[in-house]
Design a protein around this motif. Structure first.
Motif, short mmCIF file in Angstrom:
data_model
loop_
_atom_site.label_atom_id
_atom_site.label_comp_id
_atom_site.label_asym_id
_atom_site.label_seq_id
_atom_site.Cartn_x
_atom_site.Cartn_y
_atom_site.Cartn_z
N PRO A 37 0.81 -1.23 0.00
CA PRO A 37 0.00 0.00 0.00
C PRO A 37 0.84 1.27 0.00
N ARG A 38 1.97 1.24 0.68
CA ARG A 38 2.83 2.44 0.74
C ARG A 38 3.55 2.67 -0.58
N LEU A 39 3.94 1.58 -1.25
CA LEU A 39 4.56 1.74 -2.57
C LEU A 39 3.53 2.28 -3.57
N LYS A 71 2.35 7.22 -6.88
CA LYS A 71 1.52 8.31 -7.40
C LYS A 71 2.29 9.63 -7.47
N SER A 72 3.42 9.71 -6.75
CA SER A 72 4.22 10.94 -6.77
C SER A 72 4.98 11.11 -8.07
N ASP A 73 5.16 10.02 -8.81
CA ASP A 73 5.89 10.07 -10.08
C ASP A 73 5.38 8.94 -10.96
N LEU A 92 7.73 5.97 -12.03
CA LEU A 92 8.27 4.99 -11.08
C LEU A 92 7.74 3.59 -11.40
N ARG A 93 8.64 2.61 -11.31
CA ARG A 93 8.28 1.21 -11.50
C ARG A 93 8.89 0.40 -10.36
N PHE A 94 8.19 -0.65 -9.94
CA PHE A 94 8.66 -1.47 -8.82
C PHE A 94 8.73 -2.93 -9.23
N VAL A 95 9.78 -3.59 -8.81
CA VAL A 95 9.90 -5.04 -8.95
C VAL A 95 10.02 -5.59 -7.53
N LEU A 96 9.04 -6.40 -7.11
CA LEU A 96 8.99 -6.91 -5.75
C LEU A 96 9.37 -8.39 -5.73
N LEU A 97 10.37 -8.71 -4.91
CA LEU A 97 10.84 -10.08 -4.78
C LEU A 97 10.62 -10.55 -3.35
N LYS A 139 17.50 6.62 -1.80
CA LYS A 139 17.37 7.59 -0.72
C LYS A 139 15.96 8.16 -0.65
N ALA A 140 15.39 8.45 -1.82
CA ALA A 140 14.03 9.02 -1.85
C ALA A 140 13.01 8.03 -1.32
N LEU A 141 13.17 6.76 -1.69
CA LEU A 141 12.22 5.74 -1.23
C LEU A 141 12.36 5.52 0.28
N VAL A 142 13.60 5.44 0.76
CA VAL A 142 13.82 5.27 2.20
C VAL A 142 13.18 6.42 2.98
N ALA A 143 13.37 7.64 2.48
CA ALA A 143 12.77 8.80 3.14
C ALA A 143 11.25 8.69 3.18
N ALA A 144 10.66 8.22 2.09
CA ALA A 144 9.19 8.10 2.03
C ALA A 144 8.69 7.01 2.98
N LEU A 145 9.40 5.89 3.06
CA LEU A 145 8.95 4.78 3.90
C LEU A 145 9.16 5.04 5.37
N THR A 146 10.10 5.92 5.71
CA THR A 146 10.37 6.21 7.12
C THR A 146 9.75 7.51 7.59
#
Length: 263
Positions: free
Chosen positions: A111-113, A118-120, A123-128, A255-262
């Protein structure tokens, strides 16, 4: 074949001095002093065993030996620039490859990803699915999330203080639901055993019994009223960590993702 050591600083100075035919203007371009340019040229001449420049009444002139190497030198610098751009291509990519426990991905991360995406729109995600032996090189990972006591040998930050909470459903069975890694799991007979903490929460919501799970993992289920707390949260040395080797950790997209998740 053994490669010849290349005096790259001196060659860079040679290129600038040859274009300007002036140590002073070359120094301005390179943000050094004219004396430093002269020293680099003399050192390069000593290394190569040739004279590269001569001073004449008209000013600075390239020798035939200096002229002979310029075309190849400049072509080489262009190839260096292309090589650097190729190496930096991953930095400009907006695809993030993330490894995490499956239950954590489903209940907390996804849900957080989705919200972060939506901010960009690029953005694309690959989840393992993460395991205990993360191999960032083999999987080409940018970031991993693990339930651990520390970041281990990687760079990392904790998503929250480690804590476990026991949850169940009103009217559900009082017996415990077991899963690998839950506190006190060894030697305890469980009414049901499941593969991970997420399934334990779902089983508790179905009335099978109670589940002791990471507090962060069960936040959404508590908020939705699927389960309720039957024993208050207790501190634990284990918590969810964002981790990555230093090169990946330094990437702007990480860095941007870590900032968003924390946040």
């Amino acid at each position: 074949m053994k490669r010849t050591h290349l005096p790259l600083n001196g060659l860079r100075v040679l290129d600038a001095a040859a274009r300007h035919l002036s140590f002073t203007r070359a120094a301005d371009e390179l943000a050094v002093t004219p004396a430093a340019v002269g020293q680099q040229i003399r050192a390069l001449e000593d290394t190569l065993g040739v004279v590269l420049f001569r001073r004449t009444a008209k000013g600075l002139e390239l020798t035939p030996e200096g002229e002979a190497g310029l075309e190849g030198l400049r072509a080489g610098f262009l190839q260096f620039e292309e090589a650097v751009r190729a190496m930096q291509a991953g930095q400009s990519s907006k695809t993030l490859t993330i490894a995490a426990p499956r239950d954590f991905t489903a209940k907390w991360l996804a849900p957080r990803l989705a919200a972060y995406g939506k901010s960009d729109p690029e953005l694309r995600f690959v989840l393992l699915s993460a395991d205990d032996n993360l191999d960032f090189t083999q999987a080409n990972l940018d970031l991993a999330i693990c339930l651990a006591e520390s970041a281990g040998g990687h760079e990392g930050v904790a998503l929250a203080e480690g804590a476990f909470v026991t949850v169940g459903r009103a009217g559900g069975a009082p017996a415990m639901i077991g899963w690998p890694g839950c506190p006190g799991d060894e030697g305890t007979e469980s009414v049901l055993r499941v593969a991970d903490a997420g399934l334990a929460v779902d089983a508790a919501a179905a009335g099978f019994g109670r589940a002791c799970v990471p507090a962060l993992l069960v936040e959404a289920d508590l908020a939705a009223g699927r389960v309720e707390i039957v024993e208050a949260a207790a501190p634990s040395p284990k918590g969810y960590w964002l981790v990555a080797p230093l090169p990946q950790w330094r990437q702007k997209k990480v860095k941007a993702l870590v900032a968003a998740l924390t946040a």
